[in-house]
Design an enzyme around this catalytic site. Structure first.
Site, PDB file in Angstrom:
ATOM      1  N   ASP A  82     -10.124  -4.189  -5.571  1.00 52.47           N
ATOM      2  CA  ASP A  82      -9.487  -3.561  -4.415  1.00 52.47           C
ATOM      3  C   ASP A  82     -10.075  -2.168  -4.295  1.00 52.47           C
ATOM      4  OD1 ASP A  82      -7.780  -2.153  -2.707  1.00 52.47           O
ATOM      5  OD2 ASP A  82      -5.943  -3.012  -3.535  1.00 52.47           O
TER       6      ASP A  82
ATOM      7  N   HIS B 108      -7.572  -5.511  -0.348  1.00 60.63           N
ATOM      8  CA  HIS B 108      -6.378  -4.665  -0.413  1.00 60.63           C
ATOM      9  C   HIS B 108      -5.155  -5.321   0.245  1.00 60.63           C
ATOM     10  CE1 HIS B 108      -4.220  -0.952  -0.905  1.00 60.63           C
ATOM     11  NE2 HIS B 108      -4.062  -0.766   0.396  1.00 60.63           N
TER      12      HIS B 108
ATOM     13  N   SER C 215       0.838  -1.185   0.000  1.00 63.85           N
ATOM     14  CA  SER C 215       0.000   0.000   0.000  1.00 63.85           C
ATOM     15  C   SER C 215       0.884   1.250   0.000  1.00 63.85           C
ATOM     16  CB  SER C 215      -0.943  -0.069   1.209  1.00 63.85           C
ATOM     17  OG  SER C 215      -1.995   0.846   1.071  1.00 63.85           O
TER      18      SER C 215
END
Lengths: 266, 266
Positions: free
Chosen positions: B217, B245, B95
């Site tokens: 996602d 995610h 991320s």
């Protein structure tokens, strides 16, 4: 009413196996059994459900009065057992659900013929001659804190209840489970859990009973396990090689083994 | 300063293997890698750490100004790499950490020689000609809600971010991880995460880069994966058979396989 939908009932495992009915505790749901259910399903017919007010049960069936007593939760258990026409069931109750099982077995011994109590406590508050592990003030503070800030209480307390600080994912899972519970319904269930006194009910248990305790459990200390064993005629107490309050997540193999041995041995 | 203690550094795996440095994202810590680290440790030297402000890093080292920019987090990465004298490292960033890796590799290409970006996004906010998946108002609301009630936001959002609603324990683990993060530090990290714009930095990446995206996602939609691939010269985009995610938790084998193939192939 569709009880299967209301209590989000799941049935897995051997269709012709002996029946295990697995009941979660406060702030949890059937997911609590995810690490033991697959192994148990090899030998048993495994029935999972969520109490109304927990998990994915139908919250429109919530009734504050009903779920303010352990008998209300026991009605969920018995209604599920009736709906599936379960007989000769081994009821496995975690934490407060162990005492729910006492009420259910007293009401319908033809359905519930064995009890497995996972980390049970019939009374959290100390008294003269009884040690539950908490003073009355401790429990008042716990409930006040839970009622004023449920999510904050969950984030602070779930990892403590889970123990096993070396595996933070366990505490995180329990935190998430607490946080996923509706705060208003959790408040009611918490009061029922932490203020009930089921000590007198233990003596009425006539079914075969296994008590599983952990070596170290801030919610249900060792003295409580011994108390429950002494109070239930013919019961057996096994101390699992586990710490914390949730051995079905922290020590799933030991938990599965103890349940399987007990049902085979009875 | 003891960097190993400050960043709660853990080193496992093959002492003579190629080095993987695994970096967690917002609201998480090194525990995020728990399902992939054991398999990766068979082939790699695996270095895990927590950013200051997350997990069990030393919160006394917190500096709001430093951790208000991705460069501040990249300094943590480089200080860990220097402390352990790591060279030729494959930096795996989840991320927002994928973009932290871009900054770290730009600063010290002699240390960071490969990047694996897990569910990256260089910019969350849509603009003319760019689709990040969120309007400016979406992000403002997200940050306001997070800042006014961090735990409530965590309980509501973590399961959505995790996806995989059929495995609620995953969302619960992420909820617990968010809730375990200090709210004040989380607020700063959230602003850094959701307001940064690293698009221009992507063009400066000179190291071999693998982009791992999930099929679905809510944080990093498919267009963003394609954008990152097009922006980084010579990079490769792999769409994992995964949703949500956090493929390192929801699809650990696919994630491990893609990382291993990439390092072997480079």
């Amino acid at each position: 009413m569709d009880i299967r939908r209301r209590n989000n009932v799941t049935v897995t495992g051997r269709a012709d196996g002996p029946v295990l009915l697995l009941a979660h505790g406060f702030g949890c749901d059937q997911n609590m059994w995810r690490l033991v259910a697959p192994a148990l399903a090899e030998s048993f017919r495994v029935v999972l459900f969520d109490y109304v007010g927990s998990g994915r049960a139908d919250s429109s069936a919530w009734d504050e009065r009903r779920y303010s007593s352990l008998e209300g939760y026991a009605r969920d258990v018995l209604e599920v057992a009736e709906e599936l026409d379960l007989r000769d069931v081994t009821f496995v109750g975690h934490s407060v659900s162990a005492m729910v099982g006492v009420h259910a077995a007293a009401k319908a011994p033809e359905r519930i013929s064995r009890l497995v109590m996972v980390a049970p406590s019939p009374r959290y508050i100390d008294e003269d001659g009884y040690r539950g592990g908490f003073s009355a003030e401790d429990i008042d503070e716990l409930l006040e804190s839970l009622e004023s800030n449920y999510l904050g209480w969950s984030a602070a307390m779930a990892p403590v209840i889970m123990g096993n600080a070396d595996r933070p994912e366990l505490g995180q899972e329990l935190t998430g489970s607490f946080c996923a519970t509706d705060p208003d319904m959790a408040r009611v269930f918490a009061r029922t859990t932490f203020l009930s006194d089921s000590r007198a009910d233990l003596k009425t248990v006539t079914v075969a009973t296994l008590i599983l305790e952990c070596r170290q459990d801030v919610i249900a200390p060792r003295e409580v396990g011994a108390y429950v064993r002494d109070a239930i005629p013919g019961s057996r107490l096994v101390t699992l090689e586990a710490t914390g309050h949730c051995p079905q997540l922290s020590a799933p193999r030991a938990t599965t083994g103890a349940i399987t041995d007990f049902v085979g041995a009875v």
